[in-house]
Design a protein around this motif. Structure first.
Motif, PDB file in Angstrom:
ATOM      1  N   ASP A 213      31.689  80.749  57.731  1.00 15.46           N
ATOM      2  CA  ASP A 213      32.904  81.051  56.959  1.00 15.46           C
ATOM      3  C   ASP A 213      33.657  82.302  57.672  1.00 15.46           C
ATOM      4  N   ARG A 288      23.513  79.737  44.931  1.00 15.55           N
ATOM      5  CA  ARG A 288      24.543  78.565  44.762  1.00 15.55           C
ATOM      6  C   ARG A 288      25.462  78.381  45.606  1.00 15.55           C
ATOM      7  N   GLU A 293      33.132  78.420  51.258  1.00 15.42           N
ATOM      8  CA  GLU A 293      32.514  76.842  51.708  1.00 15.42           C
ATOM      9  C   GLU A 293      32.492  75.791  51.251  1.00 15.42           C
TER      10      GLU A 293
HETATM   11  N1  GLY Z   1      31.618  82.837  51.669  1.00 12.82           N
HETATM   12  C1  GLY Z   1      30.136  83.592  50.829  1.00 12.82           C
HETATM   13  C2  GLY Z   1      29.182  83.079  50.146  1.00 12.82           C
HETATM   14  O1  GLY Z   1      29.389  82.519  49.407  1.00 12.82           O
HETATM   15  O2  GLY Z   1      28.408  84.171  49.232  1.00 12.82           O
END
Ligand code: GLY
Ligand code: AMP
Length: 427
Positions: A213, A288, A293
């Motif tokens: 990320d 979750r 991502e």
């Molecule tokens: N991209 C980080 C999250 O979904 O927490």
């Protein structure tokens, strides 16, 4: 099967698009969805956190299976409530969602079961927290609010003074509300960060392709933390060796720990990992799929997502192959100028036809869009995610950026260096 996807961001759009590929899927609803998801699913204006409303919707529409994507409805027990109504759903129970919803729960779990994470202590009084920080005398030190805080409840403090200020804001001024009544104070870790999402059925866990990320708003990892400005998959820092170690010291022990605590984890378990000089450690768990991502991981999934999800719910994941393409994927987020602080909405988006690029060279996932008099306009901080796949990461990035160049709206902000660190790691 008639499906309902709960949520309305880019992650949900990626889930909807993948579910639609399944030959088991006959119809798909999304609540609340958004202006772009409306091209792929029937959107119903029920808020993700309206638990009773979501259950009523699933009942009234005689939905066969529900996928609960965001953290809040999971923490509020939507999967439990659906089960009471006889409707199977993908996602953890409220008890299992505590792995994300309470940092105190997850840190204590890791301590009890020997899962590697940053050294920490929990406090409900700022003075005691400060005494501990002073006694340690090691900076930076990390102060985290216990509860959900939209990814913003983590402060990295460079000095005693900064830590005092952070504790004051969280515990006394309550800038994150009740989430900050208790805090976790933890050691600062270093090393590349890796996101690993995994399918879980309560016993078995199958990791998806790894990803990276980019949380900061500006190039060079400057600016404020956001929900995520772009992603790449796989993450080149995550070697086969690191993966094997994570499996042994983190993934399997976490599944066993949750089962032993009486809250086996079913759904998508997200490991936020740091590959430190002392080996991989858990920075955080999420209960979750990650956003954004998911927008790079699911396009690489070769298996039928709906079948895999169903086997997670049924506790039969071990019988199901979960296969990923060996290609790479890159996602560039197009955000509203000013995000994650103040930004304007309602800007007309140009360059898309039916929400997609006419050339079809990349996939456009809608995060914050709405339809206004038939026109597509911005309606959130993160507006669109442009994802491309290619045989290698450099090509995927080039494709994603070239595609993103065709989309515009007033105030558009994006990072221009998504994937740069990943490419450097490959050299
Ligand atoms: N991209 C980080 C999250 O979904 O927490
Ligand atoms: P979280 O909300 O827990 O994902 O934290 C947000 C970001 O803060 C992470 O992605 C890391 O970059 C950073 N962070 C959190 N905890 C630590 C830590 N113990 N050491 C270093 N960085 C951290």
């Amino acid at each position: 099967m008639k499906l309902l996807v709960v949520g309305g961001g880019g992650r949900e759009h990626a889930i909807v698009k993948k579910l639609k590929e399944s030959d088991l899927c006959s119809e798909i609803l999304c609540a609340p969805g958004n202006g772009g998801i409306a091209a792929d699913a029937r959107c119903v204006p029920v808020a993700a956190t309206d638990i009773d409303g979501q259950v009523e919707l699933a009942k009234a529409e005689q939905v066969d299976y529900v996928v609960v994507a965001p953290d809040d409805p999971l923490a509020l027990g939507l999967v439990d409530k659906l089960a009471e109504a006889g409707i199977p759903a993908f996602g953890p129970s409220a008890a299992a969602a505590r792995i994300e919803a309470s940092k105190v729960f997850s840190k204590n779990l890791m301590k009890k079961y020997g899962i590697p994470t940053a050294e920490y202590e929990v406090f409900d009084e700022p003075a005691k927290a400060l005494d501990y920080i002073r006694a340690k005398g090691k900076y930076p030190v990390v102060v985290k609010a216990d509860g959900l805080a939209l990814g913003k409840g983590v402060l990295i403090c460079e000095s005693e003074e900064a830590a005092r200020e952070a504790l004051h804001e969280m515990m006394e001024e309550k800038v994150f509300g009740a989430s900050g009544s208790r805090v976790v104070v933890e050691e600062f870790l270093t090393g590349p960060e890796v996101s690993v999402l995994a399918f879980a059925d309560g016993k078995t866990l199958k990791p998806m392709v790894s990803s990276m990320d980019h949380k900061r708003a500006l190039d060079g990892d400057k600016g404020l933390n956001t929900g995520g400005m772009g992603t790449v998959a796989p993450n080149p820092c995550y070697t086969a060796e690191a993966a094997a170690e994570c499996e042994k010291t983190i993934f399997a022990p976490t599944m066993a720990a949750m089962a032993a605590e009486g809250c086996p984890f079913k759904g998508c378990l997200y490991f936020g990992l740091m590959l430190t000089p002392d080996g991989p450690k858990v920075i955080e768990y999420n209960c979750r799929f990650g956003d954004p991502e998911t927008q790079v991981v699911l396009p690489l999934l070769k298996s039928d997502l709906l079948r895999v999800m169903l086997t997670c719910t049924e506790g039969k994941l071990s019988e199901t192959p979960v296969e990923f393409s060996s290609e790479s994927a890159a996602c560039v987020i197009l955000a509203s100028g000013g995000y994650p602080e103040h930004y304007e909405k309602g800007k007309e988006i140009s360059g898309l036809e039916n929400g997609q690029l006419p050339g079809g060279e990349a996939m456009v996932y809608h995060a914050g869009t709405a339809l206004k008099d038939g026109r597509l306009v911005t309606s959130g901080g993160r507006v669109l995610g442009v994802t491309a796949t290619a045989p290698d990461l450099a090509a995927a990035l080039e494709k994603a950026y070239a595609a993103a160049d065709n989309i515009s709206f007033e105030g558009l902000h994006r990072r221009s260096d998504i994937g740069r660190r990943a490419l450097e790691a490959l050299r």
